[in-house]
Design a protein around this motif. Structure first.
Motif, short mmCIF file in Angstrom:
data_model
loop_
_atom_site.label_atom_id
_atom_site.label_comp_id
_atom_site.label_asym_id
_atom_site.label_seq_id
_atom_site.Cartn_x
_atom_site.Cartn_y
_atom_site.Cartn_z
N ASP A 115 -48.42 34.68 72.73
CA ASP A 115 -48.75 33.26 72.59
C ASP A 115 -47.57 32.59 71.90
O ASP A 115 -47.13 33.04 70.84
N CYS A 117 -46.42 29.42 70.13
CA CYS A 117 -46.80 28.16 69.50
C CYS A 117 -46.42 28.24 68.02
O CYS A 117 -46.04 29.30 67.54
N CYS A 119 -48.52 26.65 65.45
CA CYS A 119 -49.60 26.30 64.52
C CYS A 119 -49.98 27.44 63.57
O CYS A 119 -50.43 27.19 62.46
N SER A 164 -48.49 27.68 74.36
CA SER A 164 -49.83 27.11 74.24
C SER A 164 -49.85 25.77 73.53
O SER A 164 -50.91 25.24 73.23
N LYS A 194 -54.91 22.25 78.78
CA LYS A 194 -55.57 22.66 77.54
C LYS A 194 -56.17 21.42 76.87
O LYS A 194 -55.46 20.46 76.58
N TYR A 200 -62.49 25.57 69.64
CA TYR A 200 -61.45 26.41 69.02
C TYR A 200 -61.75 26.70 67.55
O TYR A 200 -60.95 27.36 66.88
N PHE A 203 -61.38 30.28 66.10
CA PHE A 203 -59.99 30.76 66.23
C PHE A 203 -59.16 30.28 65.05
O PHE A 203 -58.32 31.01 64.53
N ARG A 204 -59.42 29.05 64.63
CA ARG A 204 -58.60 28.51 63.53
C ARG A 204 -58.92 29.24 62.22
O ARG A 204 -58.07 29.30 61.34
N ARG A 216 -55.37 17.55 67.03
CA ARG A 216 -54.38 17.82 68.08
C ARG A 216 -54.52 16.88 69.29
O ARG A 216 -53.96 17.13 70.35
N GLN A 220 -52.98 17.67 72.89
CA GLN A 220 -53.93 18.33 73.79
C GLN A 220 -54.72 17.26 74.56
O GLN A 220 -54.77 16.11 74.17
N LYS A 247 -58.23 25.80 79.76
CA LYS A 247 -58.77 26.22 78.47
C LYS A 247 -59.38 25.05 77.76
O LYS A 247 -58.74 24.01 77.71
N TYR A 270 -59.17 30.65 79.66
CA TYR A 270 -59.31 31.18 78.30
C TYR A 270 -60.75 30.94 77.83
O TYR A 270 -61.15 29.82 77.61
N VAL A 272 -62.79 30.87 75.11
CA VAL A 272 -62.28 30.72 73.74
C VAL A 272 -63.26 31.17 72.65
O VAL A 272 -64.41 31.52 72.92
N SER A 273 -62.77 31.11 71.43
CA SER A 273 -63.47 31.64 70.26
C SER A 273 -64.88 31.07 70.09
O SER A 273 -65.82 31.80 69.79
N TYR A 312 -62.38 37.55 74.35
CA TYR A 312 -62.70 38.45 73.25
C TYR A 312 -63.79 39.44 73.68
O TYR A 312 -64.07 40.41 72.98
C1 PBG Z 1 -52.61 27.80 69.56
C2 PBG Z 1 -53.82 28.35 70.21
C3 PBG Z 1 -55.17 27.99 70.01
C4 PBG Z 1 -55.92 28.86 70.80
C5 PBG Z 1 -55.03 29.68 71.47
N1 PBG Z 1 -53.74 29.34 71.11
C6 PBG Z 1 -55.83 27.07 69.11
C7 PBG Z 1 -55.62 25.64 69.08
O1 PBG Z 1 -54.98 25.02 69.94
O2 PBG Z 1 -56.12 25.09 68.10
C8 PBG Z 1 -57.43 28.86 70.87
C9 PBG Z 1 -58.05 30.14 71.18
C10 PBG Z 1 -59.49 30.24 70.87
O3 PBG Z 1 -60.17 29.31 70.40
O4 PBG Z 1 -60.01 31.34 71.13
N2 PBG Z 1 -52.10 26.64 70.05
#
Ligand code: PBG
Ligand code: ZN
Length: 326
Positions: A115, A117, A119, A164, A194, A200, A203-204, A216, A220, A247, A270, A272-273, A312
Motif C-alpha cells: 500500500d 500512502c 497517512c 491508495s 475510493k 474505514y 482500519f484507522r 479526507r 477521496q 473501495k 476492498y 474494508v475494516s 480480512y
Molecule cells: C490508506 C488506506 C486506508 C485503507 C486502506 N489504505 C484508509 C483510509 O483511507 O483512511 C482502508 C482500509 C480499511 O478500512 O480496511 N489511504
C-alpha cells in the motif's frame, strides 16, 4: 408443475453444475500490518482476528497463509516515529522496506503488494504533504514524495505497488518513475475509485492513521457520485494502471458493476475494516450464521463484477473452501 428454474435446483450436483459465480482462494489478497519490534502480535480491538505484527511474526504468518493457499498479501507499515512528511516511508531502513525484504528472504514465492500512502507515516494522519493555506493535501508535492516511496518499495523487492491516496495524476507519475528506473515490469494496482467512507473506522485504529484535523473528503470521493466513480477508474486505466479498484465494497456493489462495464482491466474490490467488523460482531452475538454470511458476501462481490477481493476474511474463506472440498 415445476417452474423451469426449479428443475435445476433440487439436486446438489446439478446446482453446482449450473452455478454462475464461484469464489476461489485464488481471488484473494490478505492485508497485513507491520510494526517495529520483536515477538509482537497485538490483536486490534475493533477487528478480532486482525493483528499488528512485528516483522518476525509476519514472516511466521506467511507460512500459515501459504498452507491455506494464500500467496498474495498487501502490506501496511506502522512506524514508531511519525513526522510531517512521513520520513519513515522514504527510508530503505523504514518499517515497510524492512518488512518486504524479510518476507522475500524467507518466502520468495509470496506475492508482496505494498500500500503506497502517507497517512500511516505522518503525524497529522493525512495521505500526503499538507498545504497549510488550503488545509488540505498538496497534490503535486505529494506526487513527488510518492515517487520516492515507490522506489523504496521497488528496491526492497515489492511485486506490485498499490497507491491508495487518491492523488490526481499519481498513476502516470508513478509509471514514469518506475519505467525511468528500470522497473518497467512492476505492476501498479490503483485504488482508483475510493470513497470518503465511514467504513474505514477500524482500519484507522489498526494503522493509527486518523487525521488530526479535517477529513479526507477533499481527495477521496463523495459516496453519492456514480458518474465520477466511473470516470476516476477510467482515468487511471488511461494513465497506465494494471489493476483498478473500488473501495469500500459492500455499499458500492452498483459501482463495482458500473466500473467493470466501463473498463477492460482486472477489477479489485476492498472489503474494508468496517465491513469486516460488522460481520464479526454480528457473528459473535449469534445474530447471523457467520460463515454463511461471509461466503454470501464474497459471492456478491464476484457476482457484481470483482475479479479480486482484498479482505480480512481471506484466511477464513480459505478454510471454509478447504473444508467444503472434503
Ligand atoms: C490508506 C488506506 C486506508 C485503507 C486502506 N489504505 C484508509 C483510509 O483511507 O483512511 C482502508 C482500509 C480499511 O478500512 O480496511 N489511504
Ligand atoms: Zn492514506
Amino acid at each position: 408443475m415445476f417452474q423451469r428454474f426449479r428443475r435445476t435446483r433440487t439436486n446438489p450436483h446439478l446446482r453446482r453444475l449450473v452455478r454462475q459465480t464461484g469464489v476461489s482462494v485464488d481471488d484473494f489478497i490478505y492485508p497485513l500490518f507491520a510494526r517495529p519490534g520483536k515477538g509482537i502480535k497485538d490483536e486490534v480491538p475493533s477487528m478480532p482476528g486482525v493483528f499488528q505484527m512485528s516483522i518476525d511474526e509476519i514472516v511466521k504468518e506467511c507460512f500459515v497463509l501459504k498452507q491455506l493457499g494464500i500467496f498474495c498479501i498487501i502490506l501496511f507499515g506502522i512506524p514508531d516515529v511519525k513526522d510531517s512528511v512521513g520520513s519513515d516511508a522514504l527510508s530503505q531502513n523504514g518499517i515497510i522496506a524492512q518488512t518486504i525484504k524479510a518476507i522475500k528472504d524467507t518466502h520468495p514465492d509470496m506475492f508482496v503488494i505494498t500500500d503506497l500512502c502517507f497517512c500511516e507515516y505522518t503525524d497529522h494522519g493525512h495521505c500526503g504533504i499538507i498545504d497549510h493555506v488550503h488545509e488540505t493535501v498538496d497534490n503535486d508535492a505529494t506526487l513527488e514524495i510518492s515517487s520516492a516511496q515507490a522506489l523504496v518499495h521497488a528496491k526492497a523487492g515489492a511485486d506490485m505497488i498499490a497507491p491508495s491516496g487518491m492523488m490526481d495524476g499519481i498513476i502516470a507519475s508513478l509509471r514514469k518513475t518506475l519505467d525511468d528506473n528500470g522497473y518497467e515490469n512492476l505492476p501498479i494496482m490503483s485504488y482508483s475509485t475510493k470513497f470518503a467512507s465511514g467504513y474505514y473506522g477500524p482500519f484507522r485504529d489498526v494503522a493509527e492513521s486518523t487525521p488530526s484535523f479535517g477529513d479526507r473528503s477533499s481527495y477521496q470521493m463523495d459516496p453519492a457520485n456514480r458518474r465520477e466513480a466511473i470516470a476516476e477508474s477510467v482515468a487511471d486505466e488511461t494513465q497506465g494502471a494494471d489493476i483498478l479498484m473500488v473501495k469500500p465494497a459492500l455499499a458500492y456493489l452498483d459501482i463495482i458493476r458500473d466500473v467493470k462495464q466501463n473498463i477492460s482491466l482486472p477489477l479489485a474490490v476492498y472489503n474494508v475494516s468496517g465491513e469486516y467488523a460488522m460481520l464479526k460482531l454480528a457473528g459473535k452475538h449469534n445474530l447471523i450464521d457467520y460463515e454463511r454470511v461471509v461466503m454470501e458476501t464474497m459471492t456478491g462481490f464476484k457476482r457484481a463484477g470483482a475479479d479480486i477481493i482484498i479482505s480480512y476474511h481471506a484466511k477464513e474463506v480459505a478454510e471454509i473452501l478447504q473444508r467444503n472440498k472434503d
